[in-house]
Scaffold this motif. Sequence first.
Motif, PDB file in Angstrom:
ATOM      1  N   LYS A 192      -7.855   9.338   6.263  1.00 35.43           N
ATOM      2  CA  LYS A 192      -8.085   8.171   7.127  1.00 35.43           C
ATOM      3  C   LYS A 192      -8.657   8.570   8.495  1.00 35.43           C
ATOM      4  O   LYS A 192      -8.834   7.721   9.360  1.00 35.43           O
ATOM      5  N   GLN A 239      -9.953   1.712  -4.625  1.00 38.94           N
ATOM      6  CA  GLN A 239      -8.752   2.196  -3.930  1.00 38.94           C
ATOM      7  C   GLN A 239      -7.490   1.809  -4.708  1.00 38.94           C
ATOM      8  O   GLN A 239      -6.538   2.573  -4.791  1.00 38.94           O
ATOM      9  N   HIS A 269     -10.561  -2.179   6.420  1.00 38.97           N
ATOM     10  CA  HIS A 269      -9.948  -3.508   6.272  1.00 38.97           C
ATOM     11  C   HIS A 269      -8.502  -3.506   6.772  1.00 38.97           C
ATOM     12  O   HIS A 269      -7.821  -2.483   6.760  1.00 38.97           O
ATOM     13  N   GLY A 281       0.833  -1.208   0.000  1.00 39.63           N
ATOM     14  CA  GLY A 281       0.000   0.000   0.000  1.00 39.63           C
ATOM     15  C   GLY A 281       0.862   1.249   0.000  1.00 39.63           C
ATOM     16  O   GLY A 281       2.098   1.167   0.025  1.00 39.63           O
ATOM     17  N   GLU A 282       0.215   2.395  -0.026  1.00 39.42           N
ATOM     18  CA  GLU A 282       0.954   3.661  -0.023  1.00 39.42           C
ATOM     19  C   GLU A 282       1.540   3.949   1.361  1.00 39.42           C
ATOM     20  O   GLU A 282       2.645   4.478   1.481  1.00 39.42           O
ATOM     21  N   THR A 283       0.800   3.608   2.404  1.00 40.13           N
ATOM     22  CA  THR A 283       1.256   3.943   3.763  1.00 40.13           C
ATOM     23  C   THR A 283       2.649   3.383   4.072  1.00 40.13           C
ATOM     24  O   THR A 283       3.479   4.117   4.615  1.00 40.13           O
ATOM     25  N   LEU A 335      -4.425   0.482   7.305  1.00 38.01           N
ATOM     26  CA  LEU A 335      -5.880   0.512   7.503  1.00 38.01           C
ATOM     27  C   LEU A 335      -6.522   0.973   6.202  1.00 38.01           C
ATOM     28  O   LEU A 335      -6.225   2.075   5.709  1.00 38.01           O
ATOM     29  N   GLY A 336      -7.380   0.127   5.646  1.00 38.24           N
ATOM     30  CA  GLY A 336      -8.083   0.521   4.419  1.00 38.24           C
ATOM     31  C   GLY A 336      -9.130   1.578   4.712  1.00 38.24           C
ATOM     32  O   GLY A 336      -9.590   1.708   5.846  1.00 38.24           O
TER      33      GLY A 336
HETATM   34  P1  PGA Z   1      -2.950   2.417   1.777  1.00 39.35           P
HETATM   35  O1  PGA Z   1      -3.793   1.110   2.018  1.00 39.35           O
HETATM   36  O2  PGA Z   1      -1.723   2.283   2.617  1.00 39.35           O
HETATM   37  O3  PGA Z   1      -2.638   2.396   0.316  1.00 39.35           O
HETATM   38  O4  PGA Z   1      -3.802   3.568   2.205  1.00 39.35           O
HETATM   39  C1  PGA Z   1      -3.972   0.655   3.297  1.00 39.35           C
HETATM   40  C2  PGA Z   1      -4.709  -0.636   3.230  1.00 39.35           C
HETATM   41  O5  PGA Z   1      -5.627  -0.760   2.394  1.00 39.35           O
HETATM   42  O6  PGA Z   1      -4.392  -1.533   4.007  1.00 39.35           O
END
Ligand code: PGA
Length: 258
Positions: free
Chosen positions: A217, A179, A153, A52-54, A148-149
């Motif tokens: 978020k 996403q 999720h 993910g980006e985070t 964290l989505g």
């Molecule tokens: P993100 O996704 O880091 O790209 O925001 C987080 C995730 O979906 O677990």
Amino acid sequence: MTHDQATRSNEAGSELHMHVVADYAEVSRMAADVITRVVQENPEAAITLPTGETPRGMYQELVRRIQDGVLDFSRVQFFCLDEYWGKGVDDETSLTAWLDDVFLRPAGLDSDHVHFVPSLALDPVEGAAAYEQEIERHGGLRLAVVGLGPNGHIGFNEPGSPVDSRTRVLELTKQSRNQNAAYYDGESSIPDKAMTMGIATILDADLIVLIVSGASKADILKATLEGPITADVPGSFLRTVGERLIAIVDQEAASKIS
Ligand code: PGA
């Protein structure tokens, strides 16, 4: 370093560790610090880290430390967290290929120590059970880092995922497919299923780190940490592990938390 450490009582009365740090760079550094400590104390630990980006900044930190010789990842058993069903590392649009580019290759991890989600298994139930056994064979997860989505999720455990779920194939929500559309030509080319470690697989880890960044978020982080503990917000189950959870979030993400 500007950060507040606080502990927050959960429903069970034990406390999670909450760090609200200034910004994304601090989230990345602090998450890398926790991983570094765990690996230094347990060089052969089984760990899972997210895509993910985070986590991008966290991986940059880790790669720098590994390349500088201050962190040795050579004996770590790395377990992938989730993957699109039917995609593998050889598919450049897979999560594992992303992870390979961003971390596994630059960090020089030995392929014998990297465990892929069996997202190409002929029998998903057998493949998933074997993956759980492989984790157990390596002593269970010492550390799980999760993002964290936007829909709450963790891994690809979408809303509705039960607290006792294990590695399995499940349907992705439209929101999760949207996403991740940036990685593809558009939502329609995103697989509609994924294989993910389950909630229980993650909660069994000795230590769990939740990393969250950015104002987008803020609402879901509030629901995760302060709303009901419910399958509607799978991340809320993290609060059931008390002090085994470290939440590292930046001020923007924490802006709605009371
Ligand atoms: P993100 O996704 O880091 O790209 O925001 C987080 C995730 O979906 O677990």
